[in-house]
Design an enzyme around this catalytic site. Structure first.
Site, mmCIF file in Angstrom:
data_model
loop_
_atom_site.group_PDB
_atom_site.id
_atom_site.type_symbol
_atom_site.label_atom_id
_atom_site.label_comp_id
_atom_site.label_asym_id
_atom_site.label_seq_id
_atom_site.Cartn_x
_atom_site.Cartn_y
_atom_site.Cartn_z
ATOM 1 N N CYS A 10 -7.440 -3.092 -3.470
ATOM 2 C CA CYS A 10 -8.458 -2.464 -2.605
ATOM 3 C C CYS A 10 -9.379 -1.526 -3.383
ATOM 4 O O CYS A 10 -10.425 -1.145 -2.868
ATOM 5 C CB CYS A 10 -7.781 -1.713 -1.467
ATOM 6 S SG CYS A 10 -6.722 -2.785 -0.480
ATOM 7 N N HIS A 12 -12.058 4.168 1.222
ATOM 8 C CA HIS A 12 -11.455 2.872 1.535
ATOM 9 C C HIS A 12 -10.836 2.977 2.925
ATOM 10 O O HIS A 12 -10.111 3.920 3.226
ATOM 11 C CB HIS A 12 -10.402 2.537 0.477
ATOM 12 C CG HIS A 12 -9.527 1.386 0.845
ATOM 13 N ND1 HIS A 12 -10.028 0.222 1.370
ATOM 14 C CD2 HIS A 12 -8.182 1.222 0.765
ATOM 15 C CE1 HIS A 12 -9.032 -0.616 1.607
ATOM 16 N NE2 HIS A 12 -7.897 -0.029 1.250
ATOM 17 N N ASN A 15 -7.941 -2.733 7.607
ATOM 18 C CA ASN A 15 -8.062 -2.691 6.145
ATOM 19 C C ASN A 15 -8.544 -4.044 5.633
ATOM 20 O O ASN A 15 -7.811 -5.024 5.696
ATOM 21 C CB ASN A 15 -6.689 -2.339 5.557
ATOM 22 C CG ASN A 15 -6.723 -2.217 4.044
ATOM 23 O OD1 ASN A 15 -7.687 -2.607 3.395
ATOM 24 N ND2 ASN A 15 -5.646 -1.681 3.488
HETATM 25 O O1 UT7 Z 1 -4.680 -0.859 0.928
HETATM 26 C C1 UT7 Z 1 -3.341 -0.383 0.976
HETATM 27 C C2 UT7 Z 1 -2.715 -0.695 2.282
HETATM 28 N N1 UT7 Z 1 -1.563 0.039 2.642
HETATM 29 C C3 UT7 Z 1 -1.574 1.116 3.426
HETATM 30 O O2 UT7 Z 1 -2.571 1.699 3.736
HETATM 31 C C4 UT7 Z 1 -0.238 1.542 3.942
HETATM 32 C C5 UT7 Z 1 0.127 2.955 3.659
HETATM 33 N N2 UT7 Z 1 1.282 3.301 4.473
HETATM 34 C C6 UT7 Z 1 1.154 3.641 5.776
HETATM 35 O O3 UT7 Z 1 0.058 3.735 6.283
HETATM 36 C C7 UT7 Z 1 2.395 3.895 6.569
HETATM 37 O O4 UT7 Z 1 3.486 4.001 5.691
HETATM 38 C C8 UT7 Z 1 2.677 2.782 7.638
HETATM 39 C C9 UT7 Z 1 1.588 2.820 8.699
HETATM 40 C C10 UT7 Z 1 2.704 1.408 6.976
HETATM 41 C C11 UT7 Z 1 4.008 3.051 8.302
HETATM 42 O O5 UT7 Z 1 4.013 4.330 8.902
HETATM 43 P P1 UT7 Z 1 5.237 5.308 8.650
HETATM 44 O O6 UT7 Z 1 5.004 6.508 9.467
HETATM 45 O O7 UT7 Z 1 5.374 5.487 7.155
HETATM 46 O O8 UT7 Z 1 6.422 4.490 9.265
HETATM 47 P P2 UT7 Z 1 7.784 4.048 8.581
HETATM 48 O O9 UT7 Z 1 7.530 2.948 7.593
HETATM 49 O O10 UT7 Z 1 8.495 5.264 8.098
HETATM 50 O O11 UT7 Z 1 8.542 3.449 9.824
HETATM 51 C C12 UT7 Z 1 8.845 4.245 10.974
HETATM 52 C C13 UT7 Z 1 9.427 3.358 12.051
HETATM 53 C C14 UT7 Z 1 10.490 2.390 11.528
HETATM 54 O O12 UT7 Z 1 11.497 2.268 12.539
HETATM 55 P P3 UT7 Z 1 12.884 3.075 12.430
HETATM 56 O O13 UT7 Z 1 13.499 2.656 11.128
HETATM 57 O O14 UT7 Z 1 12.484 4.532 12.447
HETATM 58 O O15 UT7 Z 1 13.617 2.636 13.643
HETATM 59 C C15 UT7 Z 1 9.759 1.086 11.405
HETATM 60 O O16 UT7 Z 1 10.609 -0.027 11.509
HETATM 61 O O17 UT7 Z 1 8.403 2.534 12.601
HETATM 62 C C16 UT7 Z 1 8.839 1.163 12.601
HETATM 63 N N3 UT7 Z 1 7.677 0.313 12.458
HETATM 64 C C17 UT7 Z 1 7.000 -0.177 13.524
HETATM 65 N N4 UT7 Z 1 7.179 -0.037 14.844
HETATM 66 C C18 UT7 Z 1 6.291 -0.649 15.662
HETATM 67 C C19 UT7 Z 1 7.087 -0.129 11.328
HETATM 68 N N5 UT7 Z 1 6.024 -0.896 11.630
HETATM 69 C C20 UT7 Z 1 5.948 -0.937 12.983
HETATM 70 C C21 UT7 Z 1 5.072 -1.548 13.889
HETATM 71 N N6 UT7 Z 1 5.282 -1.376 15.206
HETATM 72 N N7 UT7 Z 1 4.019 -2.294 13.478
#
Ligand code: UT7
Length: 343
Positions: free
Chosen positions: A113, A255, A285
């Site tokens: 990106c 971005h 994105n």
């Molecule tokens: O160009 C580069 C692209 N990448 C990015 O921009 C990603 C950067 N990272 C992020 O933006 C964040 O890490 C995410 C948005 C991907 C995730 O947010 P987070 O607050 O870091 O969530 P997490 O990974 O810590 O997950 C929290 C919970 C988990 O459940 P448990 O284990 O707490 O029960 C995940 O399984 O949220 C769950 N989860 C979802 N729930 C509903 C993860 N994805 C989803 C989803 N819908 N789509």
């Protein structure tokens, strides 16, 4: 000394709109989760008849038509993408042919990106030296997603954007490309990418049967942390090295990955939120297309004014990060094609 100048801007957001609500019927997620964690409301996907080359042609044509520029006068066609038409030849060769850029050399560059800003930094000296370049950033990221992985599938969309570049001394008004910096840290290559399908991990029947390993994989929280720290740092450095103060920056054009990342960078850099552009809610994105699409949208909304200074910051797979200053001498012509309807 002439400098590289953006003579025109083109943008293309494919027609199919996929809302969070629609995704929630396909996987275990919800509109509320996606909005609060990412700021994304909807994203675009390309049609079945569209490919990386064809959406690139759409954005490229938009930029050329906006400037009434004949493709035969182009010296270079560059497509920056992580989702190419095929392994070989370069996507840019298909685009060169379709645009009838009959005197142009065509090449692809891949940088995640941050790749679009890196590409501008590599190519700007050519434009300053008098060459005319069409720099296109395109991703069909929805083709590279594991639709069973809710942690990545909700984040990305398809799109393409294009800058027509030339020198500043030919009387064509536009946005001058100023100081830019970029860095990479290959030691972090495992936190974000699409590892399968290359020579290290070829696609075999087993790989496919084992579970869609040829799709994007990401350690979200690590990516989040690096993105905020490294974009804030490199953005501040560019401003400092250009002997400017943050108060002299009229717009941050980040971005468009995630609203929480954009907000955290805004906070860390210490710039008012009303000077930070975001349309991540509408387009999600779009990888290498993201910064050009943001600029196309800003131009269409008349947010960019003559005399302003813009600062872009980006991060992505690599891990790579970059920042770029732009000086708006005059508003370049822009065509942003973004009509859409629910898929
Ligand atoms: O160009 C580069 C692209 N990448 C990015 O921009 C990603 C950067 N990272 C992020 O933006 C964040 O890490 C995410 C948005 C991907 C995730 O947010 P987070 O607050 O870091 O969530 P997490 O990974 O810590 O997950 C929290 C919970 C988990 O459940 P448990 O284990 O707490 O029960 C995940 O399984 O949220 C769950 N989860 C979802 N729930 C509903 C993860 N994805 C989803 C989803 N819908 N789509």
């Amino acid at each position: 000394m002439p400098e590289a100048t953006i003579w025109s801007v083109g943008g293309y957001a494919p027609p199919h709109i996929i809302t969070n609500e629609m995704l929630s019927h396909r996987m275990d997620t919800s509109d509320e989760w996606i909005r609060t964690r990412t700021g994304i409301h909807e994203r675009r996907t390309a049609g079945d008849d569209e490919t990386t080359a064809s959406v690139s042609v759409n954005a490229g044509q938009a930029a050329l038509q906006a400037a009434h520029f004949d493709a035969a006068d182009l010296d270079w066609v560059i497509v920056c993408t992580d989702t190419p038409e095929m392994w070989s030849p370069a996507t840019a060769c298909f685009v060169q042919e379709s645009l009838a850029a009959s005197h142009a050399s065509a090449i692809d560059l891949t940088g995640g990106c941050a790749g679009f800003l890196q590409t501008l930094q590599i190519m700007s000296p050519l434009a300053a030296a008098g060459k005319r370049l069409l720099v296109i950033g395109t991703e069909l990221l929805t083709h590279a997603l594991n639709w069973n992985d809710r942690t990545t599938a909700v984040l990305f969309g398809d799109g393409s954007s294009a800058f027509l570049l030339g020198p500043s001394d030919e009387g064509v008004p536009g946005i001058r490309i100023g100081l830019g910096l970029s860095r990479s840290d290959g030691a972090q290559s495992d936190i974000l990418g699409k590892p399968f399908g290359g020579t290290r991990f070829p696609i075999t029947p087993d790989v496919v049967l084992e579970g869609r390993l040829h799709t994007i994989r990401m350690e979200g929280p690590k990516v989040f942390k690096h993105a905020v720290t490294l974009m804030s740092d490199i953005g501040r450095r560019v401003v400092q090295e250009a002997s400017l103060g943050l108060e002299q920056i009229d717009w941050i054009v980040p971005h468009q990955a995630n609203q929480r990342i954009i907000d955290a960078v805004t906070h860390q850099v210490g710039i008012p939120t009303d000077r930070v552009f975001s349309h991540v809610a509408k387009f999600a994105n779009t990888g290498s297309a993201s910064i050009g699409l943001a600029m196309a949208d800003m131009l269409e909304q008349h947010l960019i004014k003559p005399g302003q200074r813009l600062l872009s910051v980006a991060f992505g797979a690599g891990f790579s990060w970059a920042s770029q200053l732009f000086y708006v001498d005059q508003i370049p012509p822009c065509e942003f094609r973004h009509d859409g309807q629910p898929a």
